[in-house]
Design an enzyme around this catalytic site. Structure first.
Site, PDB file in Angstrom:
ATOM      1  N   GLU A  60     -76.509  60.440  14.596  1.00  0.00           N
ATOM      2  CA  GLU A  60     -75.600  59.568  13.834  1.00  0.00           C
ATOM      3  C   GLU A  60     -74.376  60.294  13.280  1.00  0.00           C
ATOM      4  OE1 GLU A  60     -78.880  59.522  13.549  1.00  0.00           O
ATOM      5  OE2 GLU A  60     -79.418  57.543  14.317  1.00  0.00           O
ATOM      6  N   HIS A 130     -85.520  50.644   7.593  1.00  0.00           N
ATOM      7  CA  HIS A 130     -84.949  49.845   8.686  1.00  0.00           C
ATOM      8  C   HIS A 130     -84.644  48.421   8.216  1.00  0.00           C
ATOM      9  CE1 HIS A 130     -86.878  53.086  10.993  1.00  0.00           C
ATOM     10  NE2 HIS A 130     -86.071  52.786  11.986  1.00  0.00           N
TER      11      HIS A 130
END
Lengths: 326, 334
Positions: A60, A130
């Site tokens: 990321e 998440h």
């Protein structure tokens, strides 16, 4: 008018903008051949080829850093994706300090046409890392525009604006909304940033809601209307820039404000909106400003417990009724 | 394991013009640095300054004659060396340090980080050391997108090489065969910590590149001609589409990490030895004179010209006004 899902609306926006501008480049984890874990980028790899649409390693910080490094050359318009909005924590410095501040820090000599897509929200037992809605963190970060659509129509028009914009955009997509259908015209349109949308007009209470909570608020408003309480539902659509003018105008009319979001209540976007309402319309208020957010604890993995984090219709009707007592 | 780059480099393989350009660039970098330290002593410049004295050959050799304006660089924390070699006007760099509107940031202040000159491919630098390793792969990817032969050179120190970002960067560069050249300026110390205390390597930092299948080497960073040759080969490889190169250039800083650093963590004799025997400018000047490329008088003349250029640059930077307070509200968005 035809009705399509928000997923289809987003994909249309990507398709149209990638066709329109050949400097656009889309990348992220599994966004290529696989079409993204939310299937938002399906078919783009086949259509635009492996240089303009590519799968990246699970990295990321490098995904966001690379987008910044592309954008500042002036030769590319990157559209990176983080697979889950929660992962923005891994790339925090790249988003907060590089995407948001690089242009300013270097005297305004470069542009930052990056649209970073971030799927967010509680969507079925995905657990504490998440399921989050981290958008408010970035209201504290200068240089970042924050987009958070609630309908397919808004999603398409805002994404097209985001991609064409020469400044950094964080584009938050609530995962539950991907399958929600709504009217989207065939012809092209754009939606400007900083323009809130009044999703329902009313005279008694103003509800300011974002993403999935716009729909919960509208459902509550239907129920309240039966009781004779007319609720106005405002969707800011972008948290930065924030259209306080529309919000203040509504609150001056109703004298009552309720802010609803899935973010944790403390320090959520509602805190800033509430502060600005009292700065701009304190003496028009008949009741204290109310906020409903998710509890200030991490989201439990359990699909049973998860439901208690999402603001509910009942919570909203209860809060509205309490406001009406003033 | 990383091999040491060796090549017989003779001055006669170069034109006098090119050799003088290398010397001039190094001398200019050093005098820029010495004068900046003077400005700090006078209280005109505050903040951090990381002197690049002792490592001028590394930047002059890698950039001059190898990179065009359209080639990109990300400089490191001793990056005035690289900015000067890339041609950023001295008055602009001094302006950034002095905070006047002559600076590249038009008064926001910068210098060690955040100076930029996109017209010369200088895309800026992060305050968080090593973050340029991530940005640089994006910049290099753009050459692939547009089909241009522009190369990206990213400079970083041994300390910055510890950043997690190096892994992400090398993985992408190797994977997508990006036209990027990594130049690790290894001066052995990350502030006070010796590389042996903070890096797990086989022998050299460049060994890390091996794991990614990236060609790599170790080179004497204080030999300006050797630096020129090794980077020239890497640039050619990148332009041929053969991907990245990792160069670990060994050097040593003559001063502490920052001005005011007691620099007492380095053995006095080791430091003296670098100054006495491995100074890139002294050694190159001696070579030029030995090979009769220039005379001592020629070099004196060059140095005098540089002194004038620097005095003029400082004067220009100091004469420019400070920005209006409103400056902070300009340029956040395009």
């Amino acid at each position: 008018m035809r009705k399509i899902t928000m997923r289809a609306a987003l994909l249309e926006a990507l398709n149209e903008e990638m066709e329109r501008d050949e400097t656009t480049v889309l990348f992220g984890e599994d966004v290529g051949k696989f079409g993204g874990i939310n299937a938002v980028t399906k078919g783009l790899y086949e259509k635009f080829g492996s240089t303009r649409v590519f799968d990246t390693p699970i990295a990321e910080p490098t995904i966001v850093a690379a987008a910044v490094g592309m954008a500042i050359t002036g030769n590319a318009r990157p559209i990176p994706e983080l697979q889950f909005g929660d992962f923005v924590g891994i790339a925090f410095d790249e988003v907060f300090n590089k995407m948001g501040k690089w242009r300013f820090m270097h005297g305004g000599q470069m542009e930052m046409p990056v649209t970073l897509r971030l799927p967010i929200g509680i969507a079925g037992g995905a657990g504490p890392e998440h399921s989050q809605s981290p958008q408010a963190l970035f209201m504290h970060g200068p240089g970042l525009q924050i987009v958070i659509p609630s309908t397919p129509y808004d999603a398409k028009g805002l994404l097209k604006t985001a991609i064409r914009d020469n400044n950094a955009v964080l584009f938050f997509e609530h995962k539950v909304l991907y399958d929600m259908k709504g009217e989207v015209p065939e012809e092209e349109y754009l939606i400007p940033f900083g323009k809130a949308d009044i999703k329902r007009s009313g005279t008694d209470v103003t509800i300011i809601a974002t993403a999935l909570q716009v729909h919960t608020a509208l459902a509550a408003a239907d129920e309240l209307a039966v009781q004779g309480v007319e609720v106005e539902v405002i969707d800011p659509r972008t948290l930065a820039p924030l259209d306080m003018e529309t919000i203040l105008e509504s609150v001056r009319k109703t004298g009552r404000a309720l802010i609803v979001h899935e973010e944790p209540k403390t320090g959520g976007s509602g805190a800033e909106i509430a502060a600005q309402i009292q700065e701009g319309a304190l003496f028009d208020l008949s009741a204290p400003i109310r906020r409903i957010g998710s509890p200030d604890v991490p989201i439990a993995q359990s699909i049973y417990l998860e439901q208690f984090y999402t603001p509910s219709k009942d919570q909203i009707t209860k809060a509205v009724n309490e406001l009406m007592e003033y | 394991m990383a091999e040491t780059y060796v090549k017989e480099v003779e001055t006669k393989s170069y034109t006098k013009e090119v050799l003088v350009d290398f010397y001039k660039t190094m001398a200019k970098i050093r005098k820029f640095d010495e004068n900046l330290i003077k400005l700090m002593a006078e209280g005109k410049v505050s903040g951090f300054y990381h002197s690049g004295i002792g490592s001028e050959g590394l930047s002059a050799g890698s950039i001059r004659q190898n990179l065009r304006d359209e080639d990109y660089i990300y400089y490191n924390h001793r990056g005035c060396n690289q900015k000067i070699a890339k041609g950023v006007p001295l008055s602009k760099i001094y302006g950034d340090f002095l905070g006047t509107i002559e600076g590249t940031t038009r008064g926001l202040g910068a210098g060690i980080v955040h100076s930029a000159d996109p017209s010369r491919g200088v895309l800026g630098q992060a305050g968080t050391i090593g973050s340029q390793l991530g940005l640089s792969v994006g910049t290099a990817y753009t050459s692939k997108l547009t089909g241009s032969d522009q190369v990206t050179v990213v400079y970083f120190g041994d300390g910055a090489a510890s950043r997690e970002m190096l892994h992400g960067s090398l993985n992408w560069a190797g994977l997508y065969k990006l036209p990027i050249i990594y130049i690790c300026e290894n001066n052995e110390y990350a502030i006070s910590c010796h590389v042996s205390e903070t890096h797990s390597v086989k022998e050299n930092i460049a060994d890390w590149a091996d794991g990614y299948g990236i060609p790599n080497c170790v080179v004497d960073g204080n030999d300006v001609l050797l630096m020129h040759e090794v980077v020239k080969e890497a640039v050619e490889r990148a332009k041929r589409g053969e991907g990245p190169t990792f160069i670990e250039a060994q050097t040593f800083r003559h001063r502490g990490h920052f001005e005011g650093d007691p620099y007492d963590y380095v053995d006095v004799e080791i430091l003296q030895n670098w100054k006495d025997t491995k100074d890139p400018i002294t050694n190159f000047a001696a070579k030029l004179m030995l090979d009769k490329v220039v005379t001592e008088e020629d070099l004196e003349k060059i140095n005098k010209e540089i002194d004038v250029e620097i005095a003029e640059a400082i004067q220009k930077a100091e004469a420019a006004p400070l920005p209006n307070p409103e400056r902070i509200y300009e340029g956040l968005f395009a």
